[in-house]
Design a protein around this motif. Structure first.
Motif, mmCIF file in Angstrom:
data_model
loop_
_atom_site.group_PDB
_atom_site.id
_atom_site.type_symbol
_atom_site.label_atom_id
_atom_site.label_comp_id
_atom_site.label_asym_id
_atom_site.label_seq_id
_atom_site.Cartn_x
_atom_site.Cartn_y
_atom_site.Cartn_z
ATOM 1 N N GLY A 26 0.781 -1.233 0.000
ATOM 2 C CA GLY A 26 0.000 0.000 0.000
ATOM 3 C C GLY A 26 0.809 1.278 0.000
ATOM 4 O O GLY A 26 1.955 1.334 0.464
ATOM 5 N N THR A 29 0.828 6.892 3.582
ATOM 6 C CA THR A 29 0.070 8.150 3.677
ATOM 7 C C THR A 29 0.660 9.148 4.668
ATOM 8 O O THR A 29 0.579 10.355 4.443
ATOM 9 C CB THR A 29 -1.391 7.871 4.071
ATOM 10 N N THR A 44 -0.528 3.596 6.206
ATOM 11 C CA THR A 44 -0.705 3.237 4.798
ATOM 12 C C THR A 44 -2.166 3.321 4.374
ATOM 13 O O THR A 44 -3.081 3.363 5.203
ATOM 14 C CB THR A 44 -0.214 1.803 4.509
ATOM 15 N N ALA A 45 -2.360 3.293 3.061
ATOM 16 C CA ALA A 45 -3.700 3.300 2.489
ATOM 17 C C ALA A 45 -4.395 1.955 2.661
ATOM 18 O O ALA A 45 -5.589 1.834 2.371
ATOM 19 C CB ALA A 45 -3.626 3.662 1.008
ATOM 20 N N GLU A 46 -3.669 0.944 3.133
ATOM 21 C CA GLU A 46 -4.268 -0.350 3.435
ATOM 22 C C GLU A 46 -4.811 -0.408 4.860
ATOM 23 O O GLU A 46 -5.392 -1.423 5.258
ATOM 24 C CB GLU A 46 -3.235 -1.462 3.239
ATOM 25 N N GLY A 47 -4.585 0.662 5.643
ATOM 26 C CA GLY A 47 -5.074 0.703 7.011
ATOM 27 C C GLY A 47 -4.087 0.273 8.063
ATOM 28 O O GLY A 47 -4.414 0.213 9.251
ATOM 29 N N ALA A 72 -8.184 3.004 4.279
ATOM 30 C CA ALA A 72 -7.028 3.896 4.356
ATOM 31 C C ALA A 72 -6.973 4.668 5.671
ATOM 32 O O ALA A 72 -8.007 5.054 6.234
ATOM 33 C CB ALA A 72 -7.046 4.877 3.194
ATOM 34 N N GLY A 89 -9.612 7.188 10.035
ATOM 35 C CA GLY A 89 -9.638 6.377 8.831
ATOM 36 C C GLY A 89 -10.947 6.368 8.080
ATOM 37 O O GLY A 89 -11.962 6.923 8.518
ATOM 38 N N GLU A 90 -10.900 5.689 6.932
ATOM 39 C CA GLU A 90 -12.085 5.506 6.095
ATOM 40 C C GLU A 90 -13.114 4.595 6.757
ATOM 41 O O GLU A 90 -14.258 4.518 6.300
ATOM 42 C CB GLU A 90 -11.682 4.914 4.746
ATOM 43 N N GLU A 344 4.780 6.405 -2.384
ATOM 44 C CA GLU A 344 3.553 5.872 -2.969
ATOM 45 C C GLU A 344 3.714 4.420 -3.406
ATOM 46 O O GLU A 344 2.719 3.702 -3.549
ATOM 47 C CB GLU A 344 3.120 6.733 -4.156
#
Length: 356
Positions: A26, A29, A44-47, A72, A89-90, A344
């Motif tokens: 991922g 971030t 990270t965008a993977e959480g 994320a 987070g999301e 990234e």
């Protein structure tokens, strides 16, 4: 913008002799150091959160992976205490993660937790946790459980920051920014208006100015003594990263093929040209991080180069060369003895600057 010294070549990578790197799943971030400097968290965008101990900077086997969020990690900051972190987070959760990896849920709602911020006072009662969901910013006590107040904004909060003394909190949003007094019994907003989409915010260390980055490749600022507008333009790219130097003399920014420094002294920045450091022709700076103790700026570029530059002498020390992906996260530890970055492409790198 003025000309800067061009970097034509990079020497041996300091990352290889004083640091370590690993590749994770991922987009990276955020990277943030704990207040005691003993741990750095990378999100990270993977959480996931990766916890890097100060004494394990050069040994990735000591880096702990925490499956924190389902989706994320949208924002990350140091907790109010000496160690630990706050993340949003999301998955619509606000989490506290201790340096040992223990995760505590502080909030679960229906909207993404977009921004998080904290202020560490002299005691717990003087410390505050803040987070935003949509148009609302909520302030809680240091434990993160008791709501102190909920602040309403005209549109989605895109940036959230306390001033250096923790007396005020500011939020960026569409068409400007809003400032509030944290301890006020009656909440009265100070609106700072400027048309356009404002995507991030910073407050001068001395409380003299507030600056926002904008969707339109500009910065906008307000002198807080009288509300005077300050516009800083001329960028070829969106300014995704801004930060004041330790004493507030300079505002460092990304958005060009060099570190751009706006002077906040001698009547600046209005009517003053910015200084540029570490120019890489055709390669754009994506992240900046001012050193917490020295007049030094760290910068990451879109091709993966990471370097540090001394403001007065304009000397540049490369930390790693290209090839790891666009630098998307960058931070110093509180005394500046180590630097951590992420890209990234999922590379996390560390450099120990304190010892050979």
């Amino acid at each position: 913008m003025s000309e800067a010294g061009t970097i034509s070549g990079l020497g041996p990578e300091l990352l290889g002799t004083r640091g370590a790197e690993t590749r994770v799943d991922g987009f990276v971030t955020h990277a943030v150091a704990s207040r005691d400097g003993l741990t750095v968290a990378v999100a990270t965008a993977e959480g996931d959160l990766y916890l890097i101990p100060r004494d394990g900077l050069r040994d990735p086997t000591q880096w702990q992976r925490i499956e924190a969020h389902d989706g994320a990690v949208l924002d990350l900051c140091a907790d109010t205490g000496p160690d630990g972190f706050l993340s949003g987070g999301e998955d619509s959760r606000l989490l506290r993660t201790a340096s040992d990896g223990t995760v505590t849920e502080l909030h679960r709602g229906r909207r993404w937790v977009d921004r998080v911020a904290s202020f560490a006072g002299k005691s717990a009662k003087d410390s505050v946790v803040a987070f935003s969901t949509g148009k609302q910013a909520e302030l809680r006590d240091a434990a993160g459980k008791t709501t102190l107040k909920v602040l309403e904004h005209p549109s989605t909060v895109t940036g959230l920051v306390f001033d250096a003394k923790g007396k005020r909190i500011a939020a960026s949003h569409y068409n400007g920014a809003s400032m509030w007094f944290v301890q006020a019994k009656v909440d009265t907003v100070r609106g700072l208006a400027w048309k356009g989409s404002h995507i991030g915010v910073a407050i001068h260390p001395g409380g003299d100015a507030l600056v926002t980055s904008m969707q339109e490749n500009d910065l906008h600022g307000w002198r807080l003594s009288d509300g005077h507008n300050m516009r800083m333009s001329g960028y070829p790219r969106q300014v995704a990263s801004i930060g004041f130097s330790r004493n507030g003399r300079w505002l460092a920014t990304s958005g060009a093929d060099a570190i751009v420094l706006w002077p906040f002294f001698g009547g600046g920045p209005m009517g003053k040209a910015p200084t540029e450091l570490a120019r890489l022709p055709g390669v754009f700076c994506s992240r900046v991080a001012p050193h917490p103790v020295e007049d030094v700026i760290a910068a990451g570029f879109e091709n993966g180069i990471v370097l540090i530059a001394e403001i007065a002498s304009e000397r540049v020390l490369p930390l790693c060369g290209p090839g790891r992906g666009k630098v998307s996260a960058l931070c110093f530890t509180p005394q500046g003895g180590a630097l951590v970055f992420g890209t990234e492409d999922g590379v996390i790198g560390t450099v120990d600057l304190s010892a050979p």
